[in-house]
Scaffold this motif. Sequence first.
Motif, PDB file in Angstrom:
ATOM      1  N   UNK A 860     -31.329  19.083  -1.016  1.00  0.00           N
ATOM      2  CA  UNK A 860     -30.380  18.252  -0.293  1.00  0.00           C
ATOM      3  C   UNK A 860     -29.627  17.327  -1.254  1.00  0.00           C
ATOM      4  N   UNK A 861     -30.361  16.834  -2.266  1.00  0.00           N
ATOM      5  CA  UNK A 861     -29.729  15.961  -3.263  1.00  0.00           C
ATOM      6  C   UNK A 861     -28.590  16.688  -3.975  1.00  0.00           C
ATOM      7  N   UNK A 862     -28.860  17.957  -4.374  1.00  0.00           N
ATOM      8  CA  UNK A 862     -27.828  18.720  -5.081  1.00  0.00           C
ATOM      9  C   UNK A 862     -26.610  18.968  -4.200  1.00  0.00           C
ATOM     10  N   UNK A 863     -26.856  19.182  -2.910  1.00  0.00           N
ATOM     11  CA  UNK A 863     -25.736  19.395  -1.992  1.00  0.00           C
ATOM     12  C   UNK A 863     -24.841  18.157  -1.941  1.00  0.00           C
ATOM     13  N   UNK A 864     -25.456  16.969  -1.846  1.00  0.00           N
ATOM     14  CA  UNK A 864     -24.669  15.734  -1.831  1.00  0.00           C
ATOM     15  C   UNK A 864     -23.931  15.529  -3.165  1.00  0.00           C
ATOM     16  N   UNK A 865     -24.657  15.757  -4.280  1.00  0.00           N
ATOM     17  CA  UNK A 865     -24.046  15.563  -5.589  1.00  0.00           C
ATOM     18  C   UNK A 865     -22.836  16.492  -5.790  1.00  0.00           C
ATOM     19  N   UNK A 866     -22.977  17.743  -5.364  1.00  0.00           N
ATOM     20  CA  UNK A 866     -21.889  18.707  -5.560  1.00  0.00           C
ATOM     21  C   UNK A 866     -20.653  18.300  -4.758  1.00  0.00           C
ATOM     22  N   UNK A 867     -20.865  17.823  -3.531  1.00  0.00           N
ATOM     23  CA  UNK A 867     -19.725  17.348  -2.732  1.00  0.00           C
ATOM     24  C   UNK A 867     -19.064  16.132  -3.383  1.00  0.00           C
ATOM     25  N   UNK A 868     -19.900  15.237  -3.912  1.00  0.00           N
ATOM     26  CA  UNK A 868     -19.380  14.029  -4.546  1.00  0.00           C
ATOM     27  C   UNK A 868     -18.549  14.367  -5.784  1.00  0.00           C
ATOM     28  N   UNK A 869     -19.071  15.241  -6.645  1.00  0.00           N
ATOM     29  CA  UNK A 869     -18.349  15.629  -7.860  1.00  0.00           C
ATOM     30  C   UNK A 869     -17.009  16.273  -7.509  1.00  0.00           C
ATOM     31  N   UNK A 870     -17.014  17.140  -6.485  1.00  0.00           N
ATOM     32  CA  UNK A 870     -15.773  17.825  -6.098  1.00  0.00           C
ATOM     33  C   UNK A 870     -14.718  16.811  -5.662  1.00  0.00           C
ATOM     34  N   UNK A 881     -17.076  11.063 -12.115  1.00  0.00           N
ATOM     35  CA  UNK A 881     -17.536  12.435 -12.345  1.00  0.00           C
ATOM     36  C   UNK A 881     -18.670  12.430 -13.361  1.00  0.00           C
ATOM     37  N   UNK A 882     -18.504  11.678 -14.439  1.00  0.00           N
ATOM     38  CA  UNK A 882     -19.551  11.606 -15.462  1.00  0.00           C
ATOM     39  C   UNK A 882     -20.838  11.040 -14.889  1.00  0.00           C
ATOM     40  N   UNK A 883     -20.718   9.984 -14.097  1.00  0.00           N
ATOM     41  CA  UNK A 883     -21.925   9.336 -13.564  1.00  0.00           C
ATOM     42  C   UNK A 883     -22.673  10.264 -12.602  1.00  0.00           C
ATOM     43  N   UNK A 884     -21.920  10.980 -11.731  1.00  0.00           N
ATOM     44  CA  UNK A 884     -22.590  11.859 -10.770  1.00  0.00           C
ATOM     45  C   UNK A 884     -23.223  13.054 -11.486  1.00  0.00           C
ATOM     46  N   UNK A 885     -22.543  13.614 -12.482  1.00  0.00           N
ATOM     47  CA  UNK A 885     -23.133  14.713 -13.261  1.00  0.00           C
ATOM     48  C   UNK A 885     -24.404  14.247 -13.964  1.00  0.00           C
ATOM     49  N   UNK A 886     -24.385  13.006 -14.420  1.00  0.00           N
ATOM     50  CA  UNK A 886     -25.577  12.413 -15.029  1.00  0.00           C
ATOM     51  C   UNK A 886     -26.755  12.486 -14.053  1.00  0.00           C
ATOM     52  N   UNK A 887     -26.499  12.116 -12.790  1.00  0.00           N
ATOM     53  CA  UNK A 887     -27.565  12.177 -11.790  1.00  0.00           C
ATOM     54  C   UNK A 887     -27.940  13.592 -11.397  1.00  0.00           C
ATOM     55  N   UNK A 911     -17.783  13.504 -21.333  1.00  0.00           N
ATOM     56  CA  UNK A 911     -16.945  12.526 -20.634  1.00  0.00           C
ATOM     57  C   UNK A 911     -17.279  11.098 -21.068  1.00  0.00           C
ATOM     58  N   UNK A 912     -18.582  10.804 -21.209  1.00  0.00           N
ATOM     59  CA  UNK A 912     -18.974   9.471 -21.669  1.00  0.00           C
ATOM     60  C   UNK A 912     -18.355   9.174 -23.037  1.00  0.00           C
ATOM     61  N   UNK A 913     -18.389  10.161 -23.928  1.00  0.00           N
ATOM     62  CA  UNK A 913     -17.828   9.955 -25.267  1.00  0.00           C
ATOM     63  C   UNK A 913     -16.318   9.746 -25.215  1.00  0.00           C
ATOM     64  N   UNK A 914     -15.629  10.533 -24.385  1.00  0.00           N
ATOM     65  CA  UNK A 914     -14.175  10.363 -24.251  1.00  0.00           C
ATOM     66  C   UNK A 914     -13.834   8.972 -23.738  1.00  0.00           C
ATOM     67  N   UNK A 915     -14.699   8.413 -22.898  1.00  0.00           N
ATOM     68  CA  UNK A 915     -14.443   7.112 -22.285  1.00  0.00           C
ATOM     69  C   UNK A 915     -14.980   5.948 -23.114  1.00  0.00           C
TER      70      UNK A 915
END
Length: 943
Positions: A860-870, A881-887, A911-915
């Motif tokens: 269920x966590x992955x389902x929420x994370x995938x929707x959030x990243x999209x 995007x970087x923070x959610x991928x981190x999680x 992404x963290x490095x670019x930022x």
Amino acid sequence: MTGESEPEVTADVLGTLVVRVDGVPVSLGHTRQKAVLVVLLTEAGQVVPPDRLIERVWGERPPSRARSVLRTYLSHLRRALAGTGITITWRGTGYLVTAGPGTVDLHRFRRLLTEARSTDDPWRASALADEALGLWRGEPLAELDTPWAHSTREHLRREHAAARADWIDWALTCGRHGELVPELLTRATDDPLDERLAGQLMLALYYEGRQADALEHYQRTRRQLAEELGTDPGPALQDLHHRILSADSSLVIPESRPARESGPAAVPRQLPAPPLPFVGRRDELEHLDAVFTTAGPGATVVISAIAGAGGIGKTWLALHWAHRHIDDFPDGQLFVDLRGFSPDGEAMNSAAAVRGFLDALGVEPGRLPADLHAQAALFRSLVAGKRMLIVLDNAADTGHVSALLPGGRSCTVLVTSRNRLTGLVAGHGAQHFPLDLLTKGEALALLRSRLGADRVDAEPEAVADLLASCGRFPLALGIAAGRARTQPALSLASLAAELAELGLGALDSDDPGASVPAVLSWSLRALAPQEATAFALLSAAPGPDIGLPAATSLLALSPEQTHRTLQALVDASLLDRDVQGRYTMHDLIRAYATTLTSAVPEPERQAALDRVVDFYLQSAVNADRLLDPHRAPIRLGSPSSGVRPQPMADLPDALAWLDVHHPHLLAAQHVAARLHRDQKVWHLAWALSTFHGRRGHRHDKFAVWRAALDAAGRLHDPVARIFAHRLLGSAHAELQRHSNAIEHLHQALDLAQAHGDRLQQARTYDTLAWAWARQGDPGLALENSRYALELFRALEQPVWEANALNTVGWYAAQLGDYDTARNHCEAALTLHRRHQDLDGEAEALDSLGFIDHHTGRHHEALNFYEQSVALFRALGNTVEVARVLDGTGHPHLALGRPTLALHAWREAMELYREQGRDSDAERIQRQLDHLENSVAAGHDSAC
């Protein structure tokens, strides 16, 4: 006897080595083999011992078994030269090259000069020297890079310079002063302390009727000798000065030529000396070669318009190419400086240029038609069918050269101009060669060639500073190198410091040909008043470049008028247009244009800057509305008259515009601050806040809100001060400056409470919660987020209420209260979806993903994370995007999917490095290292 004539054999070493038999080049093998022949030809008629030959060809690093390699090369060369009359034989102690008289250009050059110097006839001497100088085709001994070659090359350059100086004396005696002045001005710029050259220029100017200019050049030379060497001009130059000053009767202007004898006219060879040394421009030379090779003499007219700013090196390129191909034009070469951008403002008219060409082609004055059209027709008739090169230098426009174009299909024409000559390209099929800055390597090579490798290599940091200050602009580099060369005791570090301190002023000079401002001013004279004003105003426009919409507001013109004005500046090589259609100005040209702004009335300048600042502000607000449609607007007021803000179609369009114009918006805020437009200063910071958050521009966020706080302090607007303290506090928190963050946020809270602004209180509590969380105190974060939630509910702000619900849920989850967390975050998700707040929806989905992962619901966590990243990807919010991928990596790992965890974390780390979020990137790197080691050791069966 067979009756067959002997083949004509020539060997060129004054340039790239070429041996020709009846005009056909002989294949001589690879470069090192050719270098052996170059040394022998240079010493033709003299025995060269093997050891000396090896040293001259290889320098200090000869190959092993060098003598054996040398014998192999010589064997190949003997076979290649069979039948040419050039022989290589062994004579007792070394090798001897024998060649026919006049075969080797170097020895022919020296014999011609000896003959010229021994005759009392200046016209014959001039013709002999002309022929001798025509043998030079570039850098002598070009195949060799050894100590002997460097020394010999320098000696040959001195011989060439002496020959050129003698030829000028003879040419002046023959009355050719008119054609000499442009070259002498250029040479005097390159070598301002050469007294003989100064005298020649003074005499040529005097013969031209320019007594004042001749006297002025003497004074300039006298000052430079005093400043640079602490000496006065020598007796000869002083005597010439007195004679010119008094209009001495002995200074009789010579006749142009003696009466012609019957017989064929001489072949015109009017090319000025090739530029020595010449560096770089390999691509441009290859391009010119390709055009010439494709068309070729006898096939069609090749008209190449070489355009570029003043001082970019157009004439040098044209002359260098011309001398490289001089043998391809056996019927002669014509050259004229049309003075289209002359310092005295007087361009040569086409009629005078045509008459000069007819004169060079042997037309008696009595045969000259009176009408220009008839003269041009006669010129075309005389060059028809001839293989000639015609160089039209410094043309003002297409009309300036039309009468000078041949009508047949055999001649090659090179045209240089600061204008792009689109009429020549469109009407005559000319090839256009826009000339750009030197590359870094070419700029460095130019300094090394002028100052010597040892001096340049001894101060690499100073050289890097010099290149940066001169912007790889050939004229600027030449001026800097000239100053260093005439002051050998001056360190390059001192020169670089002078350039850094004085800027364009350090590149100014009394000599207009050696002054960047003076050279650029010649282009300005050709502009219409509106174009000149635009040029000055564009120098003050914020940002590194400018697009048509911003320029339209800056200049208060219609888009069509603005485009025509900008195109005129592009055609004049004062602006460049890149592939995206944006207009750029070289740093030195911008510095010059800045000096012209004083000619624009102060009210007009300020109005132009107000308009362009308004353009960027209004356009940024348009973009921000698309990024965050639920954000409460601010009152901007009406833009200045003439401003046309950029319309935005959708979210991707807004993000793309902000990405491109971010540096312009930062610069616009600086301009607004300089003009004391305090309201616009803080409005620009406000307009950038959402974008800065999504792209992770933390330092820029801090800078704009620090400027906004200074501006807000001068305004009677509490909202501006509350905003500035709150957002500056937020910026401090992002940069881990926690005490500063809390201090500014409490000031914002105090101001909001003092003015009874409950909305700003709520938003400040929300920011305080986030700041305490950044400081590692989720308890205080939860407490402040609850205050914010209560206020938003009371104010009936549903979107902000939803944000606060999610915030409370998030901090509750950090404290392990997952039931409270889930209830608040689910309520937030429902409210965000009801009001179509995609940003808030993505945040709530991320929170629910975190909660489900920590309560063992990994799928269920992955389902929420995938929707959030999209959603965050669609919104262009790379920070989130970087923070959610981190999680996301953690539930993948919990489900035994290390490969998917690796993918998520690697993207998050990039992404963290670019930022610039280094601590986050280092933490992810540690996680990746641990996971990759585990996978490699086989500890995870899922791998």
